[in-house]
Design a protein around this motif. Structure first.
Motif, PDB file in Angstrom:
ATOM      1  N   PHE A 184       0.819  -1.217   0.000  1.00 37.78           N
ATOM      2  CA  PHE A 184       0.000   0.000   0.000  1.00 37.78           C
ATOM      3  C   PHE A 184       0.851   1.264   0.000  1.00 37.78           C
ATOM      4  CE2 PHE A 184      -2.304   3.350   2.309  1.00 37.78           C
ATOM      5  CZ  PHE A 184      -3.473   3.408   1.583  1.00 37.78           C
ATOM      6  N   PHE A 185       2.010   1.233   0.667  1.00 36.25           N
ATOM      7  CA  PHE A 185       2.829   2.428   0.830  1.00 36.25           C
ATOM      8  C   PHE A 185       3.909   2.571  -0.247  1.00 36.25           C
ATOM      9  CE2 PHE A 185       1.310   1.068   4.989  1.00 36.25           C
ATOM     10  CZ  PHE A 185       0.652   2.212   5.399  1.00 36.25           C
ATOM     11  N   ALA A 186       4.026   1.579  -1.123  1.00 33.65           N
ATOM     12  CA  ALA A 186       5.048   1.638  -2.162  1.00 33.65           C
ATOM     13  C   ALA A 186       4.729   2.732  -3.177  1.00 33.65           C
ATOM     14  CB  ALA A 186       5.164   0.291  -2.856  1.00 33.65           C
ATOM     15  N   TYR A 187       5.768   3.170  -3.887  1.00 29.42           N
ATOM     16  CA  TYR A 187       5.604   4.198  -4.921  1.00 29.42           C
ATOM     17  C   TYR A 187       5.828   3.542  -6.271  1.00 29.42           C
ATOM     18  CZ  TYR A 187       6.565   8.278  -7.811  1.00 29.42           C
ATOM     19  OH  TYR A 187       6.547   9.224  -8.814  1.00 29.42           O
ATOM     20  N   LEU A 188       4.949   3.833  -7.216  1.00 29.34           N
ATOM     21  CA  LEU A 188       5.006   3.175  -8.517  1.00 29.34           C
ATOM     22  C   LEU A 188       4.981   4.205  -9.633  1.00 29.34           C
ATOM     23  CD1 LEU A 188       5.046   0.176  -9.434  1.00 29.34           C
ATOM     24  CD2 LEU A 188       2.594   0.376  -9.818  1.00 29.34           C
ATOM     25  N   SER A 189       5.954   4.121 -10.537  1.00 30.29           N
ATOM     26  CA  SER A 189       6.023   5.033 -11.678  1.00 30.29           C
ATOM     27  C   SER A 189       5.693   4.276 -12.959  1.00 30.29           C
ATOM     28  CB  SER A 189       7.430   5.634 -11.785  1.00 30.29           C
ATOM     29  OG  SER A 189       8.390   4.627 -12.070  1.00 30.29           O
ATOM     30  N   ASP A 190       5.629   5.004 -14.067  1.00 30.31           N
ATOM     31  CA  ASP A 190       5.336   4.377 -15.371  1.00 30.31           C
ATOM     32  C   ASP A 190       6.334   3.284 -15.709  1.00 30.31           C
ATOM     33  OD1 ASP A 190       3.084   5.823 -15.895  1.00 30.31           O
ATOM     34  OD2 ASP A 190       4.065   7.333 -17.136  1.00 30.31           O
ATOM     35  N   ALA A 191       7.616   3.597 -15.560  1.00 31.49           N
ATOM     36  CA  ALA A 191       8.669   2.651 -15.925  1.00 31.49           C
ATOM     37  C   ALA A 191       8.589   1.385 -15.081  1.00 31.49           C
ATOM     38  CB  ALA A 191      10.042   3.310 -15.761  1.00 31.49           C
ATOM     39  N   GLN A 192       8.314   1.553 -13.789  1.00 28.34           N
ATOM     40  CA  GLN A 192       8.235   0.404 -12.905  1.00 28.34           C
ATOM     41  C   GLN A 192       7.008  -0.453 -13.214  1.00 28.34           C
ATOM     42  OE1 GLN A 192       8.264   2.688  -9.327  1.00 28.34           O
ATOM     43  NE2 GLN A 192      10.489   2.654  -9.129  1.00 28.34           N
ATOM     44  N   LEU A 193       5.876   0.192 -13.478  1.00 28.74           N
ATOM     45  CA  LEU A 193       4.663  -0.556 -13.812  1.00 28.74           C
ATOM     46  C   LEU A 193       4.851  -1.330 -15.110  1.00 28.74           C
ATOM     47  CD1 LEU A 193       1.668  -1.134 -13.119  1.00 28.74           C
ATOM     48  CD2 LEU A 193       1.069   0.782 -14.606  1.00 28.74           C
ATOM     49  N   THR A 194       5.453  -0.704 -16.104  1.00 24.25           N
ATOM     50  CA  THR A 194       5.694  -1.370 -17.389  1.00 24.25           C
ATOM     51  C   THR A 194       6.623  -2.562 -17.223  1.00 24.25           C
ATOM     52  OG1 THR A 194       5.401   0.733 -18.560  1.00 24.25           O
ATOM     53  CG2 THR A 194       6.499  -1.047 -19.746  1.00 24.25           C
ATOM     54  N   TYR A 195       7.663  -2.385 -16.407  1.00 28.93           N
ATOM     55  CA  TYR A 195       8.614  -3.474 -16.170  1.00 28.93           C
ATOM     56  C   TYR A 195       7.923  -4.659 -15.492  1.00 28.93           C
ATOM     57  CZ  TYR A 195      12.481  -6.129 -14.217  1.00 28.93           C
ATOM     58  OH  TYR A 195      13.335  -7.135 -13.874  1.00 28.93           O
ATOM     59  N   VAL A 196       7.132  -4.365 -14.467  1.00 24.26           N
ATOM     60  CA  VAL A 196       6.404  -5.422 -13.754  1.00 24.26           C
ATOM     61  C   VAL A 196       5.449  -6.133 -14.705  1.00 24.26           C
ATOM     62  CG1 VAL A 196       4.696  -5.866 -11.953  1.00 24.26           C
ATOM     63  CG2 VAL A 196       6.606  -4.337 -11.484  1.00 24.26           C
ATOM     64  N   ALA A 197       4.784  -5.380 -15.571  1.00 25.58           N
ATOM     65  CA  ALA A 197       3.843  -5.974 -16.523  1.00 25.58           C
ATOM     66  C   ALA A 197       4.559  -6.925 -17.483  1.00 25.58           C
ATOM     67  CB  ALA A 197       3.127  -4.872 -17.297  1.00 25.58           C
ATOM     68  N   GLU A 198       5.739  -6.550 -17.922  1.00 28.29           N
ATOM     69  CA  GLU A 198       6.491  -7.395 -18.849  1.00 28.29           C
ATOM     70  C   GLU A 198       6.890  -8.721 -18.218  1.00 28.29           C
ATOM     71  OE1 GLU A 198       9.715  -4.885 -19.912  1.00 28.29           O
ATOM     72  OE2 GLU A 198       8.586  -3.750 -21.428  1.00 28.29           O
ATOM     73  N   ARG A 199       7.098  -8.706 -16.877  1.00 23.31           N
ATOM     74  CA  ARG A 199       7.509  -9.929 -16.187  1.00 23.31           C
ATOM     75  C   ARG A 199       6.327 -10.750 -15.673  1.00 23.31           C
ATOM     76  NH1 ARG A 199      13.006  -9.909 -15.218  1.00 23.31           N
ATOM     77  NH2 ARG A 199      12.594 -12.142 -15.014  1.00 23.31           N
TER      78      ARG A 199
END
Length: 332
Positions: free
Chosen positions: A107-122
């Motif tokens: 809940f407290f983590a910070y998520l940016s575009d680059a991080q979301l895209t990277y997670v989605a790819e994996r």
């Protein structure tokens, strides 16, 4: 050469593997990642798809990465903690080997575009997604992730995500969405977007203290395929009506829960005062400002806490209400 159990012909190595899998399934993500570093055989076992169907970071202790307070937004400022978290998530996703279908971010983590895209790819086979409170996502970032998650079936929406962006991306890419959860205030704008972009929704869960009745009515009247609506009675009922505080204090708490606290912003809108300014500083006096932003009032609240010998760092109104309900449920 594999040793064979003479009783039933089972390989001892296979038996050892199955036992470890059963044990490792009891570990959380951090413990499992640490176990993978013990030796090569454990590392191989820790890559079993059964262990990575779900990556749950929701209960992850931030002290593992850095000793920072449990407050929305703090991880955004702490770049070192953000780096450590993403480094850890990178390693965990490498162990999962694209086998994750449920991802719950802290809940407290910070998520940016680059991080979301990277997670989605994996995690291309993701079915269920729980996003954090504090995000900085653009339309293109959300669209890029949703293109990868075309099989997504369930998503939890938080208050820092612009609803129009994510609903538009869902409509274009995620045709299998059947479950939505809101952990933010549920307003008429959310209902309008759901009617337009998720007409095939079957399950809706609203988990917060601020729910617009007109929005709920519109959902019930417009979404014909909706089967389950999880919208329980207000969670703060016992906090208000089983409270032994003075009646005046209980009444003010009741107004606060309904978002009707008589701030100068509201009184000015009604023409009852001349200015929006806070009585202690020159900022606009809103509920959030009075309880969480005003520098002078923060000092007062801090002194009260010190006098009570009480250690707690306030967050947002939603965060504080959930915190009270968690620690003082049914205590009067």
């Amino acid at each position: 050469m594999k040793r064979i159990n003479p009783a039933n012909g089972t390989s001892i190595q296979v038996l050892f593997y199955d036992i470890l899998i059963h044990i490792f399934m009891k570990l959380n993500v951090v413990e499992l990642s640490i176990a993978s570093m013990v030796c090569k055989s454990w590392n191989q076992i820790c890559r079993d798809p059964l262990l990575w169907a779900k990556i749950d970071l929701s209960r992850l202790n931030p002290n593992i990465f850095s000793n920072i307070p449990l407050l929305p937004g703090t991880w955004r400022e702490d770049t070192n903690s953000r780096y450590k978290l993403m480094k850890f998530l990178d390693y965990a996703l490498s162990l999962s080997n694209y086998n994750t279908n449920c991802l719950k971010l802290n809940f407290f983590a910070y998520l940016s575009d680059a991080q979301l895209t990277y997670v989605a790819e994996r995690t291309p086979n993701l079915k269920q997604l729980v996003l954090p409170f504090n995000v900085n996502l653009s339309t293109s970032g959300i669209e890029s992730a949703m293109k990868t998650w075309r099989g997504l079936e369930s998503i939890t929406i938080t208050s820092r995500i612009t609803s129009s962006r994510i609903f538009f991306a869902i409509s274009n890419n995620c045709k299998n969405i059947s479950k939505l959860k809101f952990t933010c205030n549920f307003e008429i704008c959310h209902a309008d977007l759901m009617v337009i972009y998720t007409p095939n929704l079957k399950f809706l869960s609203v988990r917060n203290i601020m729910v617009n009745l007109k929005a709920l009515c519109k959902i019930l009247n417009s979404l014909e395929k909706l089967e389950v609506m999880d919208c329980p009675s207000v969670e703060w009922y016992n906090l208000v009506f089983h409270n032994k505080a003075r009646p005046r204090a209980v009444f003010m708490l009741w107004m606060l829960c309904h978002g009707k606290f008589p701030t100068r912003m509201r009184l000015h809108r009604w023409g009852m005062v001349q200015t929006n300014d806070c009585g202690f500083c020159d900022k606009d006096e809103t509920i959030h400002h009075l309880f969480f932003e005003c520098v002078i009032l923060k000092r007062i609240w801090q002194r009260v806490q010190n006098w009570l010998r009480f250690q707690h760092e306030p967050g947002s109104q939603t965060h504080e209400m959930n915190w009270f309900l968690l620690h003082y449920r049914d205590k009067g």
